[in-house]
Structures are given as C-alpha cells and as structure tokens.
Design a protein around this motif. Structure first.
Motif, PDB file in Angstrom:
ATOM      1  N   SER A 277       0.175   5.762  -0.351  1.00  0.00           N
ATOM      2  CA  SER A 277      -0.555   6.977  -0.672  1.00  0.00           C
ATOM      3  C   SER A 277       0.468   8.087  -0.888  1.00  0.00           C
ATOM      4  O   SER A 277       1.442   8.195  -0.136  1.00  0.00           O
ATOM      5  CB  SER A 277      -1.518   7.360   0.452  1.00  0.00           C
ATOM      6  OG  SER A 277      -2.530   6.379   0.600  1.00  0.00           O
TER       7      SER A 277
ATOM      8  N   ARG B  44      -2.379   0.227  -4.666  1.00  0.00           N
ATOM      9  CA  ARG B  44      -2.407  -1.076  -4.008  1.00  0.00           C
ATOM     10  C   ARG B  44      -1.774  -2.108  -4.950  1.00  0.00           C
ATOM     11  O   ARG B  44      -1.915  -2.018  -6.169  1.00  0.00           O
ATOM     12  CB  ARG B  44      -3.837  -1.510  -3.684  1.00  0.00           C
ATOM     13  CG  ARG B  44      -4.630  -0.500  -2.842  1.00  0.00           C
ATOM     14  CD  ARG B  44      -4.112  -0.474  -1.426  1.00  0.00           C
ATOM     15  NE  ARG B  44      -4.906   0.381  -0.560  1.00  0.00           N
ATOM     16  CZ  ARG B  44      -4.590   1.625  -0.249  1.00  0.00           C
ATOM     17  NH1 ARG B  44      -3.490   2.174  -0.756  1.00  0.00           N
ATOM     18  NH2 ARG B  44      -5.344   2.338   0.552  1.00  0.00           N
TER      19      ARG B  44
ATOM     20  N   ASN C  17      -3.705  13.435  -5.647  1.00  0.00           N
ATOM     21  CA  ASN C  17      -3.614  12.536  -4.494  1.00  0.00           C
ATOM     22  C   ASN C  17      -3.785  11.111  -5.006  1.00  0.00           C
ATOM     23  O   ASN C  17      -4.830  10.760  -5.560  1.00  0.00           O
ATOM     24  CB  ASN C  17      -4.691  12.872  -3.469  1.00  0.00           C
ATOM     25  CG  ASN C  17      -4.403  14.192  -2.771  1.00  0.00           C
ATOM     26  OD1 ASN C  17      -3.444  14.317  -2.032  1.00  0.00           O
ATOM     27  ND2 ASN C  17      -5.240  15.194  -3.030  1.00  0.00           N
TER      28      ASN C  17
ATOM     29  N   LYS D 211      -3.597   6.894  -4.567  1.00  0.00           N
ATOM     30  CA  LYS D 211      -3.706   5.750  -3.659  1.00  0.00           C
ATOM     31  C   LYS D 211      -3.447   4.485  -4.482  1.00  0.00           C
ATOM     32  O   LYS D 211      -4.215   4.159  -5.390  1.00  0.00           O
ATOM     33  CB  LYS D 211      -5.087   5.688  -3.015  1.00  0.00           C
ATOM     34  CG  LYS D 211      -5.261   4.536  -2.029  1.00  0.00           C
ATOM     35  CD  LYS D 211      -6.649   4.500  -1.422  1.00  0.00           C
ATOM     36  CE  LYS D 211      -6.877   5.679  -0.506  1.00  0.00           C
ATOM     37  NZ  LYS D 211      -8.198   5.610   0.174  1.00  0.00           N
TER      38      LYS D 211
ATOM     39  N   TYR E  64       0.838  -1.201   0.000  1.00  0.00           N
ATOM     40  CA  TYR E  64       0.000   0.000   0.000  1.00  0.00           C
ATOM     41  C   TYR E  64       0.875   1.254   0.000  1.00  0.00           C
ATOM     42  O   TYR E  64       1.910   1.301   0.670  1.00  0.00           O
ATOM     43  CB  TYR E  64      -0.890   0.018   1.241  1.00  0.00           C
ATOM     44  CG  TYR E  64      -1.668  -1.265   1.427  1.00  0.00           C
ATOM     45  CD1 TYR E  64      -2.922  -1.429   0.856  1.00  0.00           C
ATOM     46  CD2 TYR E  64      -1.129  -2.334   2.157  1.00  0.00           C
ATOM     47  CE1 TYR E  64      -3.636  -2.609   1.001  1.00  0.00           C
ATOM     48  CE2 TYR E  64      -1.832  -3.519   2.306  1.00  0.00           C
ATOM     49  CZ  TYR E  64      -3.087  -3.649   1.723  1.00  0.00           C
ATOM     50  OH  TYR E  64      -3.775  -4.821   1.866  1.00  0.00           O
TER      51      TYR E  64
ATOM     52  N   GLN F 255      -6.539   7.967  -8.450  1.00  0.00           N
ATOM     53  CA  GLN F 255      -5.873   9.261  -8.371  1.00  0.00           C
ATOM     54  C   GLN F 255      -6.906  10.381  -8.508  1.00  0.00           C
ATOM     55  O   GLN F 255      -7.685  10.404  -9.470  1.00  0.00           O
ATOM     56  CB  GLN F 255      -4.807   9.383  -9.449  1.00  0.00           C
ATOM     57  CG  GLN F 255      -3.657   8.390  -9.217  1.00  0.00           C
ATOM     58  CD  GLN F 255      -2.573   8.459 -10.265  1.00  0.00           C
ATOM     59  OE1 GLN F 255      -2.833   8.759 -11.409  1.00  0.00           O
ATOM     60  NE2 GLN F 255      -1.345   8.163  -9.856  1.00  0.00           N
TER      61      GLN F 255
END
Length: 243
Positions: A106, A125, A121, A123, A104, A161
């Motif tokens: 961010s 995975r 921003n 994120k 993970y 995003q």
C-alpha cells in the motif's frame, strides 16, 4: 535460463534409479510455508490517456502523472508476502511442485498541478500460481539440503487506486486493473534438517519474470490503457518445511 533447465533435466536422469528405492529412504511429500520479500519493477511500458500515449518515465510522464506518482511506474519497489508450496517426490532427487505466492503493498502519492493537489492511495497485489519440477536430495538422513526448481504458470496483479482532490471534484475517482500474465519462477535455496519431520529453509532466492500483456484500467472519467512489458522480479525468503 536454458542452462538451469538443462541442469535440472540431467539431474533428473541421474536420479532415475531412485524409483527402485523404498519410500522409507526419502521423504515423499513436502509442505513449505514462509515469508517472502519481492523487489518489483513496474510492468507498464506505455500509458495511453484519451488516445494520447506517453512513456511514464519521461518529462512528459512527469507532467501528466506528477513527479511522485511517477515513481509507481519507474522505480523498483519492495513488497512483503508469503510463499507456500507442496512437492511430491517421485524419487529421492526429483519431484513435482505446486507453488502459490502473494505479495502486498500500500502506498500514497501526493502531487501538485498548479493550484490543485491530488492524492493517490494505491493498493497493489501480486499472486503467482505455478507448477513445475524440483531437484533436491530428499534423503531422511541428510542435514543440509540444497535445491533448485523451475516453475511456470499464471500471475495475477490486481491494483486499486483512489485519487482525491480538495480543489477539484472531477479529480475524485477510483481506478482498478487486474492484469493476468504468464509467469516463471527459477531459483533455489537450502534447507537444514531439524528432525525427521521438520526442516528450516534458511534461504530461497528466485527470479520471477512476469510477461505482462496490455491491459485496460477502469473507473476513471477518461479512458486509460497500458502497454505491458516483462517485469524482471526477484524474491528472497525463508520458512518451515514439513514432511
């Protein structure tokens, strides 16, 4: 990779007499759970926006993406996550392993294009669902237990995003993609016996290549497609083994 697979094959042949052993001589089932750190490069070779393709790691890429967001595509970055597996040992030295890992991250990227400042921003995975073989001395009396494994399966990489801009409403949107690819995990480590039921995995180090296929990113007010490439990932971790 070929040398590793041949080594595992010959070790498994050497271990075959273990079929005659009593299950009391070695641990039949092994559960593992622990922390894992991954160093991951981008899996994207080429970006195409509204039919125009470019290499993200060039000056053209910087002009289109921004110099800060360019690092998303061009730098190896660290991810934190978990590693969990179950192994069934057919002999003292040879077992079949199922493995799941999750990583993970961010991140935030801010770039200015003239009078417009865009903030992204991100994120990310990465999940691996793998299975294969493990070679290890699973005798109950041994204290130090080195092991090696070769695992194969599926990697899934969802990315979300959110881009925002105070100056331009057209720059406010959310993109998503979810690449699914063939993956491998080749490596090993060493366990140390604590008692009859518990070992400590001092270290596990793996090469985790992911052979990313081309994929489409959705959610933007323009079309985005991305040409995948093999991501040469490396992971390191440790945790608890229960028999």
């Amino acid at each position: 990779m070929q040398k590793l697979l041949l080594t595992i094959f010959f070790l498994s042949l050497y271990a075959s007499p273990g079929f005659a052993q009593s299950s009391a001589d070695y641990n039949k089932v092994e559960f593992y759970g622990g922390y894992s750190r991954a160093e991951l490069p981008s899996n994207i070779k080429t970006v195409t926006i509204d039919g125009s393709s470019f290499d993200p790691c060039t000056s053209v890429g910087a002009a289109n993406l921004g110099t800060n967001f360019q690092s998303f595509f061009c730098k190896r970055r660290g991810f934190n996550g978990f590693d969990a597996s179950i192994t069934y040992n057919f002999t003292r030295y040879f077992g079949i392993k199922g493995n799941v890992t999750g990583y993970y991250k961010s991140d935030r990227f801010v770039d200015t294009f003239g009078v417009v400042t865009d903030t992204i921003n991100s994120k990310e995975r990465l999940y691996n669902f793998l299975g294969g073989v493990q070679v290890k001395d699973n005798g109950e009396a041994g204290r130090f237990k080195p092991f090696a494994h070769a695992l194969f399966g599926l990697a899934r990489q969802p990315v979300t995003q959110v881009q925002t801009s105070a100056q331009s409403a057209s720059d406010n949107f959310t993109t998503k993609d979810n690449a699914k690819s063939f993956a491998m995990k080749l490596g090993g480590g060493i366990d140390v016996r604590v008692n009859r039921k518990v070992d400590i995995r001092l270290v596990e180090f793996d090469y985790n290549p992911i052979f990313t296929r081309d994929f489409i990113t959705t959610g933007a007010p323009f079309s985005i497609s991305q040409k995948g490439r093999t991501a040469h990932n490396f992971t390191i971790g440790g945790g608890i083994v229960i028999h």
